[in-house]
Design an enzyme around this catalytic site. Structure first.
Site, PDB file in Angstrom:
ATOM      1  N   ARG A   1      -3.260   2.876   8.684  1.00 42.17           N
ATOM      2  CA  ARG A   1      -3.521   1.559   8.087  1.00 42.17           C
ATOM      3  C   ARG A   1      -2.247   0.734   8.016  1.00 42.17           C
ATOM      4  O   ARG A   1      -1.160   1.261   7.777  1.00 42.17           O
ATOM      5  CB  ARG A   1      -4.035   1.717   6.655  1.00 42.17           C
ATOM      6  CG  ARG A   1      -5.417   2.280   6.539  1.00 42.17           C
ATOM      7  CD  ARG A   1      -5.763   2.377   5.043  1.00 42.17           C
ATOM      8  NE  ARG A   1      -6.515   3.592   4.798  1.00 42.17           N
ATOM      9  CZ  ARG A   1      -7.814   3.610   4.496  1.00 42.17           C
ATOM     10  NH1 ARG A   1      -8.486   2.479   4.393  1.00 42.17           N
ATOM     11  NH2 ARG A   1      -8.439   4.740   4.276  1.00 42.17           N
TER      12      ARG A   1
ATOM     13  N   LYS B   1       0.828  -1.201   0.000  1.00 41.52           N
ATOM     14  CA  LYS B   1       0.000   0.000   0.000  1.00 41.52           C
ATOM     15  C   LYS B   1       0.865   1.254   0.000  1.00 41.52           C
ATOM     16  O   LYS B   1       0.659   2.153  -0.830  1.00 41.52           O
ATOM     17  CB  LYS B   1      -0.924  -0.026   1.225  1.00 41.52           C
ATOM     18  CG  LYS B   1      -1.903   1.139   1.279  1.00 41.52           C
ATOM     19  CD  LYS B   1      -2.641   1.211   2.611  1.00 41.52           C
ATOM     20  CE  LYS B   1      -3.776   0.223   2.729  1.00 41.52           C
ATOM     21  NZ  LYS B   1      -4.996   0.667   2.006  1.00 41.52           N
TER      22      LYS B   1
ATOM     23  N   MET C   1      -4.928  -7.489   9.526  1.00 41.30           N
ATOM     24  CA  MET C   1      -4.357  -6.578  10.516  1.00 41.30           C
ATOM     25  C   MET C   1      -5.289  -5.390  10.748  1.00 41.30           C
ATOM     26  O   MET C   1      -6.355  -5.294  10.141  1.00 41.30           O
ATOM     27  CB  MET C   1      -2.973  -6.144  10.057  1.00 41.30           C
ATOM     28  CG  MET C   1      -1.961  -7.289  10.147  1.00 41.30           C
ATOM     29  SD  MET C   1      -0.336  -6.796   9.579  1.00 41.30           S
ATOM     30  CE  MET C   1      -0.622  -6.538   7.848  1.00 41.30           C
TER      31      MET C   1
ATOM     32  N   TYR D   1      11.886 -34.416 -16.927  1.00 44.38           N
ATOM     33  CA  TYR D   1      10.462 -34.213 -17.187  1.00 44.38           C
ATOM     34  C   TYR D   1       9.651 -34.464 -15.916  1.00 44.38           C
ATOM     35  O   TYR D   1      10.142 -35.071 -14.965  1.00 44.38           O
ATOM     36  CB  TYR D   1       9.961 -35.142 -18.308  1.00 44.38           C
ATOM     37  CG  TYR D   1       9.955 -36.600 -17.935  1.00 44.38           C
ATOM     38  CD1 TYR D   1       8.851 -37.173 -17.298  1.00 44.38           C
ATOM     39  CD2 TYR D   1      11.050 -37.404 -18.205  1.00 44.38           C
ATOM     40  CE1 TYR D   1       8.857 -38.509 -16.940  1.00 44.38           C
ATOM     41  CE2 TYR D   1      11.064 -38.750 -17.858  1.00 44.38           C
ATOM     42  CZ  TYR D   1       9.964 -39.297 -17.220  1.00 44.38           C
ATOM     43  OH  TYR D   1       9.954 -40.605 -16.847  1.00 44.38           O
TER      44      TYR D   1
ATOM     45  N   GLY E   1       8.774 -41.791  -7.759  1.00 48.67           N
ATOM     46  CA  GLY E   1       7.396 -42.049  -7.348  1.00 48.67           C
ATOM     47  C   GLY E   1       7.204 -41.349  -6.018  1.00 48.67           C
ATOM     48  O   GLY E   1       7.380 -41.923  -4.962  1.00 48.67           O
TER      49      GLY E   1
ATOM     50  N   SER F   1      12.485 -42.679 -12.345  1.00 54.37           N
ATOM     51  CA  SER F   1      11.271 -41.868 -12.255  1.00 54.37           C
ATOM     52  C   SER F   1      10.864 -41.840 -10.783  1.00 54.37           C
ATOM     53  O   SER F   1      10.615 -42.890 -10.189  1.00 54.37           O
ATOM     54  CB  SER F   1      10.163 -42.460 -13.117  1.00 54.37           C
ATOM     55  OG  SER F   1       9.004 -41.674 -12.982  1.00 54.37           O
TER      56      SER F   1
ATOM     57  N   CYS G   1       6.834 -39.075 -11.412  1.00 59.31           N
ATOM     58  CA  CYS G   1       5.503 -39.502 -11.836  1.00 59.31           C
ATOM     59  C   CYS G   1       4.542 -39.610 -10.662  1.00 59.31           C
ATOM     60  O   CYS G   1       3.478 -40.203 -10.777  1.00 59.31           O
ATOM     61  CB  CYS G   1       5.563 -40.799 -12.617  1.00 59.31           C
ATOM     62  SG  CYS G   1       6.219 -42.178 -11.680  1.00 59.31           S
TER      63      CYS G   1
ATOM     64  N   ARG H   1      -3.589  -1.591  -6.624  1.00 60.78           N
ATOM     65  CA  ARG H   1      -2.816  -2.834  -6.542  1.00 60.78           C
ATOM     66  C   ARG H   1      -3.168  -3.701  -7.740  1.00 60.78           C
ATOM     67  O   ARG H   1      -4.149  -3.425  -8.448  1.00 60.78           O
ATOM     68  CB  ARG H   1      -3.110  -3.570  -5.244  1.00 60.78           C
ATOM     69  CG  ARG H   1      -4.568  -3.929  -5.074  1.00 60.78           C
ATOM     70  CD  ARG H   1      -4.825  -4.579  -3.717  1.00 60.78           C
ATOM     71  NE  ARG H   1      -6.260  -4.762  -3.544  1.00 60.78           N
ATOM     72  CZ  ARG H   1      -6.814  -5.094  -2.387  1.00 60.78           C
ATOM     73  NH1 ARG H   1      -6.078  -5.250  -1.305  1.00 60.78           N
ATOM     74  NH2 ARG H   1      -8.114  -5.267  -2.298  1.00 60.78           N
TER      75      ARG H   1
ATOM     76  N   HIS I   1      -6.868 -43.500  -2.592  1.00 61.14           N
ATOM     77  CA  HIS I   1      -7.105 -44.209  -3.850  1.00 61.14           C
ATOM     78  C   HIS I   1      -8.137 -43.467  -4.693  1.00 61.14           C
ATOM     79  O   HIS I   1      -7.922 -43.202  -5.879  1.00 61.14           O
ATOM     80  CB  HIS I   1      -7.583 -45.636  -3.545  1.00 61.14           C
ATOM     81  CG  HIS I   1      -7.898 -46.433  -4.766  1.00 61.14           C
ATOM     82  ND1 HIS I   1      -9.161 -46.526  -5.294  1.00 61.14           N
ATOM     83  CD2 HIS I   1      -7.100 -47.148  -5.584  1.00 61.14           C
ATOM     84  CE1 HIS I   1      -9.134 -47.283  -6.369  1.00 61.14           C
ATOM     85  NE2 HIS I   1      -7.889 -47.684  -6.575  1.00 61.14           N
TER      86      HIS I   1
ATOM     87  N   GLY J   1      -7.556  -7.832   5.502  1.00 62.98           N
ATOM     88  CA  GLY J   1      -8.402  -8.006   6.688  1.00 62.98           C
ATOM     89  C   GLY J   1      -7.705  -8.625   7.877  1.00 62.98           C
ATOM     90  O   GLY J   1      -8.315  -8.815   8.922  1.00 62.98           O
TER      91      GLY J   1
END
Lengths: 877, 877
Positions: B94, B24, B105, B850, B765, B763, B830, B338, B455, B103
């Site tokens: 403020r 602000k 503070m 990846y 898990g 990979s 993965c 803002r 699951h 909201g």
């Protein structure tokens, strides 16, 4: 260019050259060097074995020449030759690795015999039957071992011959029978392999050598190395040695001798021999060997010579030796010497004696005891002779050592009842904390399921109680009060006997021998304490446990599991009330009932431990472990608690977990139910306050289990400090205490620096850490772990011996990170591994302050710790 | 010695100084600098806040002087003063942190009013009621926020006044009423706090400043920061600003405005305002604000000025702004600006438009989209208006986004049946692999138990299907075909609606809006791909999944779970036959039935993926997951298999595990039953061979799950190579393939160097790895994880966002060790984390090749990857 030295004539090597020459070869050289009568021969090195494999089963250049040179030397010295059929050289070809692998690899005897030399041998020995027998044995052995002809083909031929002659034993076959058999054998080889049995001794030697080297990698040898942790790249040596014969008449013989008694350790030559016999005959068991003392009468000179050799060897090797010898026509020959195996009692006796005799120093004596071996001495044992005659009905895992005889009971209640009259053995499919009372009164425990670290195994070891676990042979019908095992139906009240050291289960009673703590043991443990650098504490949950622990030399309690106190009859009800409480207020009320009981426990434990440190772990298991499982019990307990069975069932159901090991337990319980932690720490601190007033100097160590996140310990430590402050204020005393944590979650290891900023000590809970690091449930791993070990996927059960590469790596990371933040962080281990020698050595190496184990494992842990310290010192020097 | 600069007059700072001045304060300075009409004021820096705490709630030396200096400047410029009661200065105080915490503070308005200045204000405004109301509001706010008087005391007083006057609304109180109320309020403060409401404005200011700084560490602010990952050491600034009033008559007003439409992104000023009102009135909702377009008619000059400011701000900030403004007697004042929050659709529209308008470059546009936000666009949504009117009956975890309407079914079979007629929602206590068919046909899934990675949640996300999991409000009675939820009984066939994005459950049908892939989305994803460095693959188990994955831009399949294929109706029988087989031969026979089906699956998947890489994981779950659980089903299935129900029960019993997550699964199955691996790899390679012949270039990646020991992969890889060789020989083709492993066991991480010597790819898990690293079962952690997050033990659910310190550390160790041994090791992830933006950024940082995630998460993962790359580039520059 000269090639490397691949062949050593006996005497060219020394006993230190085991790695190159194998144990047998090095000792044959050594004995030659110190002037003992050893038949001549030479050793082809283990290096050749390794090159043989590296080169794709071919030999290095230059080897042939060296063999020929040494063979020539042997022939010259013996005045015999492979080529001289009148005066033929006969040799044995034996394997011999750096570490003894008895019976695993191949051996060929009588090599050099052929159709011609057999006749010269007859001329020389005037014993036609012996010579033809030797020849047919050689062909059989050669055919089997070297040429890979199926053993049973030869067996069939000899059986046919016996049938033909109408006799029963091989010994009844005549020289002519055996001569015919030689022809039959040769035909078998020709038929099976399409080539003849080789008549040329040099060719026989070459083929035998090939066979011995190849036998290094036969299946059983590989399996043996896997089991015994022997590296696969050591290789075997090949020893070629002139044959001597113990069966050349009444002035010949063969035997084995120990320089001291291997059972008792008594300093007296021990052994047995047979006159006019070969080593095989001793093994075959057709004739009973005589004790070595008889030799004094039968062959006083030989006896005197042998005793002299024993003394010389012991002084030279400075340890008990186990020797093989042969007497050929009045001449004594030494064929082997090696360190003699011995029982635990003998090992102690010998170590103490040899120190007194100034044969060895104390440090050497300490290194002489295999720590694990001591276990036999600390537990009851089955009487050996009686056991041999016992009716073996099944075999499980040797989960906790010792022996037990008792009447079969199938649940805790009837075990308790029965135990008032007779000894009891508790038999269950698997045990759970509900069975604790039954286990406590039983002599031993037998389970159908579960591995070496199943509930039954861990609790039994902690109690020093015999246990055979995971006995897959048995099928238990608890409700019907019987079990089936290999066709036997064993009912409630039937007697059985367990051998927890071997996993054997016998029908009926077998006499049991009590353990005794000997003077030798005490002397020895005194020496051990001199060298040991790390502390040894006990895992003990009760005042009784604590006393046992002290008796075995515990230097404190490393793990006091508070929940084990919860199962006692007078407490479990309050615990259950606490669990089914529907509000915090109700829960607090139930906890208030438990408070005085827990406080009393701690007072007694602290008193028993006489100001030694006591580490108390806060509640760890999931709450559902305290609730009943069977419909019957649920009804009964609901009644006791004054609630509907349906309500109790609903609570049990709501607490059900798919994977309780990974569930709501450990400090997670304390976070959810701070009032449980409050009661427990209050009990601890009130006990400490009371005893402090009485003049004790108690420093309780409060241990928070299953911490994975620093915030957990941060929150709980604040509460603990708060309670300590309150108790001090209320009681008007001051006492010290420590707040620390179990490290048993992989995340705790990799964030140990954060955790150490709050924890004043670490204790590795390697049971859980192993479970999580491998992803194995110790309750379920029985389904695949045995297979894993058999297939060599794992060398050892990681729940028994710490897995250094994985679990150990995480432990190292935690130690390093923890000490970086808090230099004086006290670190111990309180998993099952704390009592395993290999793991203790690991703990020493990575700088832990102490290990904690079952009271009964304390001496073992101490020896392992001392040996680790000595080894380290020696490595540095 | 001059002290540091602690106070900045508006205009002395810039928008870049957010850290020091708060959002602000920095923007008020910035707006002042670019010439916008901002009421004068100054900012006390966040540094003061941090010093305040460091010094034990005291201020640094020199601060007072700086405040007085700036206050003087403010008074001079305004021509008003705290001390001049004729011409009093009124200010607002403020908070304002670097990161907005709306909201959380405290704020104080109308500061400077006292018994005297209120009268001057009346003189100035000629509005007595307004002035007394302002004064009583100030006292109330000051009493509550600054002096900690309970809010309800004031509420009670005002209620009493209303009762006394017989009126209903505050607005009906007259100036005199309010004047009396001021006296009442002052008395309350005096009574409650023993001291009077301070009349001195400078004292009011000092106390308000204290309060704002203290509010940085109030409970709700701390909780907010924990939830939003905001560091606790940022501190807040305090902004002191001259008051302007929007309620000074018809030429005054107040409002908010967005430079573009925050819902659609349309490039048109959007907002609302009220004439003769203060900000509070807009919030209170008593009067309905008017759309900003009306302002054009009501105050054309002001409107024009505001539009100009919007344009200026956007050009300056180069992003959509969200502003607050007040009109005081015909003068426009800007109180805040803002960055404007926006919907996903608006965000895309704005990003694309602004690039076209050349306001921002493409890189900036890519950074503008919150990846997670996109999720809404990719799934069905409930119609917003209709939802508000819906009957909410329960709330669970938002386990898989989207919306679903359907008839309730309680098991897979009836779901399948019902789905032929109507949309279905599957409701279960928890799901297991048996339910797959039911989940596949259902519109959505509702479970009573299980967390975000249960699951149900994982499978639903994989299917892109709406799921509300762990809805503890409901109690499901599957057997009786109904569930209870907060007093409602919902039966089979009743309609319900799920909002998977919020976890809400509604009774009846609520209309659903379909997602659409817009042109903007396509443009944007094109930009994303330009910057992204790591690949994004999909977790896809079937040909249909594969097609969806390609549609969403998958660059391959990172995880194809072969077992999901086993549950289809035509296969499960063969699978069960295989499991109950009593010999290897029988098992092989059952496997031979499965072979052609699996081969067909792989052919279709390979074809669908058009030569992109496909990683196929071998069988992972424990075998008991494939067997029935209910008595009924057991009987039926035993019949189908042609065995006794008792026999099947015995098999199920023997496969039972205490902790299946840590049991006989993953590669452990392949070690025990090599024939299963053989069938699966044969199916893969035969598919590859067939397609290779047809001209495809398939390189299957065979992935071995749950490896913890290098020997496991060593043994299995040998078998796989063996089968590949056979298939190539049989088919007369050559194809390439890779053999790699999941890294999901902590031990695999710390021994990754050994494992990489065999594995051609890794990979991670991270689902299992998180379970094991924390020791949490994802099925059970619902019992304590919510508590953990609430209490701040954990900042986030580690199953949703990767735990960098623990799990992440192990991942890093594995990457480093793996690449040390094998430089070109391809590494991916993965687990569920592959689709979580934070985790994707982590994967980018540690150099993975990846990530692989649910097809529906691919765009999100891609944006996260692109943003990570851009951030890294910017950090380097």
């Amino acid at each position: 260019m000269t090639s490397r030295k691949y062949v050593y004539f006996f005497g060219e090597g020394t006993k230190e050259m085991k790695k190159l020459l194998g144990g047998k070869g090095a000792n044959l050289s050594e004995m030659t060097n110190i002037g003992l009568p050893v038949p001549l021969g030479f050793t082809i090195t283990t290096e050749v074995c390794n090159l043989f494999y590296d080169l794709g089963e071919r030999y290095p250049e230059g080897l042939d020449g060296q063999i020929d040179g040494n063979l020539k030397k042997l022939e010259d010295k013996m005045g015999m030759s492979f080529k001289d059929y009148k005066n033929p050289l006969l040799v044995s070809v034996r394997s011999g690795a750096a570490i003894s692998m008895p019976g695993m690899m191949d051996t060929v005897l009588n090599l050099g015999l052929n159709d011609k030399t057999v006749k010269s041998l007859i001329d020389k020995t005037n014993n036609e039957r012996f010579c033809w027998d030797s020849y047919r044995r050689f062909i059989q052995m050669f055919g089997d071992v070297v040429m890979n002809v199926e053993h049973k083909k030869f067996e069939k031929a000899i059986q046919a011959k016996k049938d033909e002659k109408g006799v029963k034993f091989d010994t009844q076959l005549t020289a002519d029978d055996l001569k015919e058999l030689v022809e039959d054998y040769k035909k078998i080889i020709k038929n099976e392999k399409g080539r003849s049995f080789p008549q040329d001794p040099r060719e026989q030697l070459q083929m035998s050598m090939d066979a011995v080297f190849k036998s290094w990698n036969n299946k059983r040898a590989i399996a043996y190395r896997n089991i015994h942790d022997i590296p696969h790249n050591l290789g075997t040596a090949v020893n070629v040695q002139a044959m001597v014969f113990g069966n050349m008449g009444e002035d010949s013989g063969t035997g084995v001798a120990f320089t001291r008694n291997p059972s008792t350790g008594e300093n007296k030559v021990y052994g047995e021999y047979l006159i006019n016999a070969q080593g095989e005959d001793v093994v075959a068991g057709i004739r009973t060997p005589k004790p070595i003392s008889k030799l004094k009468d039968e062959m006083p000179d030989i006896y005197k010579q042998l005793i002299g050799i024993c003394k010389k060897l012991e002084e030279h090797y400075r340890d008990t030796q186990d020797m093989e010898f042969t007497i050929q026509k009045g001449n004594l020959y030494m064929l082997q010497t090696r360190t003699g195996k011995r029982t635990a009692a003998a090992a102690l006796q010998i170590a103490v004696d040899m120190v007194n005799e100034e044969l060895i120093d104390i440090k050497t004596a300490v290194m002489r005891i295999e720590p694990e071996q001591l276990d036999q001495m600390l537990h009851k044992q089955l009487d050996k002779k009686a056991k041999e005659k016992g009716q073996l009905i099944g075999k499980g895992l040797p989960a906790s050592p010792g022996a037990a005889v008792g009447k079969v009971a199938f649940d805790a209640d009837s075990a308790v009842e029965e135990s008032k009259k007779e000894n009891v053995i508790l038999v269950r499919t698997e045990t759970s904390p509900e069975d604790i009372q039954g286990m406590a009164v039983a002599q031993g425990i037998l389970t159908a399921r579960g591995g070496m670290t199943s509930h039954a195994a861990v609790v039994a070891r902690g109690m020093g109680k015999c246990c055979v676990a995971g006995c897959e042979d048995i099928k238990v019908f608890e409700a019907k009060q019987y079990f089936l095992v290999n066709g036997n139906k064993i009912k409630y009240g039937d007697w059985i006997t367990l051998d927890g050291s071997t996993g054997e289960v016998f029908l009926g009673k077998i006499p049991v021998v009590d353990p005794e703590i000997t003077r030798n043991f005490e002397i020895f443990m005194g020496w051990v304490d001199k060298y040991r650098k790390i502390g040894v504490r006990a895992n003990a949950d009760t005042p009784v446990d604590s006393e046992v622990a002290l008796k075995f030399g515990a230097e404190g309690i490393g793990l006091c599991r508070t929940e084990h106190m919860f199962f006692e009859a007078d407490r479990i009800k309050a615990v259950r009330k606490m669990i089914v409480a529907s509000s915090k207020k109700e829960r607090k009320k139930a906890l208030m009932e438990l408070l005085p009981m827990q406080r009393k426990d701690f007072i007694e434990i602290f008193k028993a431990m006489k100001n030694l440190p006591v580490t108390i772990r806060l509640l760890d298991p999931p709450l559902h472990e305290f609730l009943p499982k069977e419909e019957e019990d649920i009804k009964e307990i609901a009644g006791e608690l004054g609630i509907e069975a349906e309500e109790l069932k609903a609570t049990i159901n709501s607490l059900h977990e798919m994977n309780p090991m990974l569930g709501h337990r450990g400090c997670r319980l304390s976070i959810t139910f701070p009032e449980i932690l409050e009661m427990q720490t209050r009990a601890i601190f009130e006990a400490a306050a009371k005893l402090t007033k009485e003049g004790y100097k108690i420093i309780p160590e409060v241990m928070i289990p299953l911490v994975g996140i620093v915030e957990e310990i941060k929150i709980l430590k604040k509460q603990i400090i708060n309670i300590a402050d309150k108790v001090m204020k209320e009681s008007g005393t001051k006492f010290n205490y420590k707040v620390g944590t179990m490290i048993e979650i992989p995340r705790a290891c990799v964030t140990a620096d954060e955790i150490a900023s709050e924890a004043e000590f670490f204790s590795f809970g390697t049971n859980d850490l192993t479970q999580l690091t491998f992803g194995y449930s110790r309750d379920d791993s029985g389904k695949f772990l045995p297979d894993y070990i058999e297939k060599g996927v794992l060398a050892k059960d990681p729940f028994a011996t710490i897995d250094k590469k994985g679990v150990g790596k995480l432990v190292e990371i935690a130690v390093e990170k923890g000490r970086k933040v808090r230099k004086d962080l006290k670190i111990g281990i309180c998993g099952e591994h704390g009592g395993d020698p290999d793991s203790v050595e690991f703990c020493h190496k990575i700088g832990l302050d102490y290990v904690s184990c079952s009271p009964y494992r304390i001496p073992i842990a101490k020896i392992a710790a001392a040996q680790a310290a000595i080894k380290e010192e020696e490595n540095k020097a």
